[in-house]
Scaffold this active site. Structure first.
Site, short mmCIF file in Angstrom:
data_model
loop_
_atom_site.label_atom_id
_atom_site.label_comp_id
_atom_site.label_asym_id
_atom_site.label_seq_id
_atom_site.Cartn_x
_atom_site.Cartn_y
_atom_site.Cartn_z
N HIS A 257 0.79 -1.14 0.04
CA HIS A 257 -0.06 0.11 -0.24
C HIS A 257 0.87 1.31 -0.12
CE1 HIS A 257 -3.99 -1.64 0.26
NE2 HIS A 257 -3.59 -2.46 1.47
N CYS B 270 -0.06 2.36 -4.56
CA CYS B 270 -0.90 3.83 -4.75
C CYS B 270 0.02 4.91 -4.63
CB CYS B 270 -2.07 3.84 -4.20
SG CYS B 270 -3.10 2.35 -4.53
#
Length: 371
Positions: A178, A235
């Protein structure tokens, strides 16, 4: 020598004179003898032995019951493997090629990802094709006997990556997990006002790793003759290394230097970063791009696919060639509108991300890619 006899009825103790065999209890007048006392002692001993034997049997039955409930039959649980054929976090890095590979799955957390472990495995195979010695590859993962990708381990791994570097060294940093963004720590440090971050497995407790730290740790120390390639599958990863030059979709270099004028370059070396998406975008996990429908990061699988296809054709591939191939593959997959088995961003069914190339210096992107 007088012997002491204890009455079983009143528990009174009386002394038996020498040569005497019997005596009346001074308390209740019961006739006591050596034979009855011995019988009582034998009886008591036998009772104790029976009780001990019963307890041993019960303990044995309990252990057997516990063993049946455990996934292994030994009384001591086996320890996870401590040694792997890969580099150790505390070993001295070898000169030449070395790499740090981090795959964060966030197992049993609400943020769990399915494709990161496979991303790392595929990246290891790619590095083998570029002659990276296995003992010079440091892996941080939540499985396979490797150290977990905690904040402490990742930060120490980044320090390991640049420890003792010398001209001619080729370094690789790969992260799959992440990524987030937050308000800049230092005013004027980011064009858009946001720092980019990567999330270790314990980020909710220990915090995220910010782009400023990554730049300071693995970009600034690069000396002349050392090249670092970073491949970041997360991301908001566009400028995760805070590199001062970004290559747009037209192949033109744009200035990404901090408005404050802070120096984000090296000591003479070169850093190049392939990011999964731009700072404002989200990256996807997908099965659409894998021939065997395995869950992988969209950027990782297309990056490796571009290089592997050129290797199979025995052709050289350029940085521009890799970027063009990645854009085309993701664009075609995005048109299908397929439903992902797991996505790094939760609210989109299509891949809407643009891989980004950044560097500490402008260079001809048609030049040959090599690690």
């Amino acid at each position: 020598m007088e012997e002491a006899l204890t009455c079983k009825k009143c528990k009174q103790t009386s002394s038996l004179p020498p040569s005497a065999q019997r005596i009346r209890c001074l308390g209740c007048q019961t006739l006591l003898s050596l034979s009855t006392t011995a019988d009582a002692a034998r009886s008591t001993t036998q009772e104790l032995r029976l009780d001990l034997s019963k307890k041993k049997t019960e303990a044995k039955d309990l252990c057997s019951s516990l063993r049946r409930k455990l996934p292994f039959s030994t009384t001591t649980p086996p320890l996870p493997p401590q040694n792997t054929p890969f580099a150790s976090l505390h070993s001295e890095p070898r000169p030449g090629r070395r790499a740090l590979l981090c795959g964060v799955s966030y197992k049993k957390q609400k943020h769990e990802l399915k494709g990161t472990a496979l991303d790392v495995k595929k990246m290891k195979l790619l590095l083998e094709s570029f002659r990276f010695p296995q003992e010079s590859v440091l892996v941080l993962m939540e499985e396979g006997g490797f150290l977990p990708p905690t904040r402490e381990n990742i930060e120490e791994g980044l320090r390991w990556l640049v420890r003792g570097i010398r001209p001619g060294d080729s370094l690789v940093f790969f992260f799959s997990g992440h990524g987030k963004r937050q308000r800049e720590e230092v005013a004027g440090d980011e064009i858009d006002g946001f720092d980019e971050t990567i999330c270790p497995v314990d980020f909710e407790e220990k915090g995220m790793i910010v782009d400023n730290f990554i730049n300071r740790t693995i970009v600034r120390p690069l000396v002349p003759g050392v090249t670092l390639h970073a491949i970041i599958e997360s991301c908001h990863s566009g400028t995760i290394l805070d590199l001062p030059h970004v290559c747009n979709a037209r192949g033109e270099w744009e200035d990404n230097s901090p408005p404050s004028g802070a120096y984000k370059g090296t000591k003479g070396g070169k850093a190049i970063c392939f990011s999964a998406c731009e700072d404002y975008q989200l990256a996807a996990d997908t099965t659409l791009l894998s021939s065997d429908r395995e869950m992988t990061g969209a950027m990782t699988i297309t990056f490796i696919k571009a290089i592997k296809e050129s290797q199979e054709r025995k052709e050289k591939i350029s940085y521009k060639g890799i970027m063009d191939s990645m854009h085309n593959s993701i664009k075609e997959a995005g048109k299908s509108g397929g439903i992902f088995a797991g996505i790094r961003r939760r609210f989109h069914r299509r891949i809407l991300q643009d891989p980004l190339l950044s560097s500490t210096e402008e260079f001809d992107t048609s030049s040959e890619f090599n690690l």
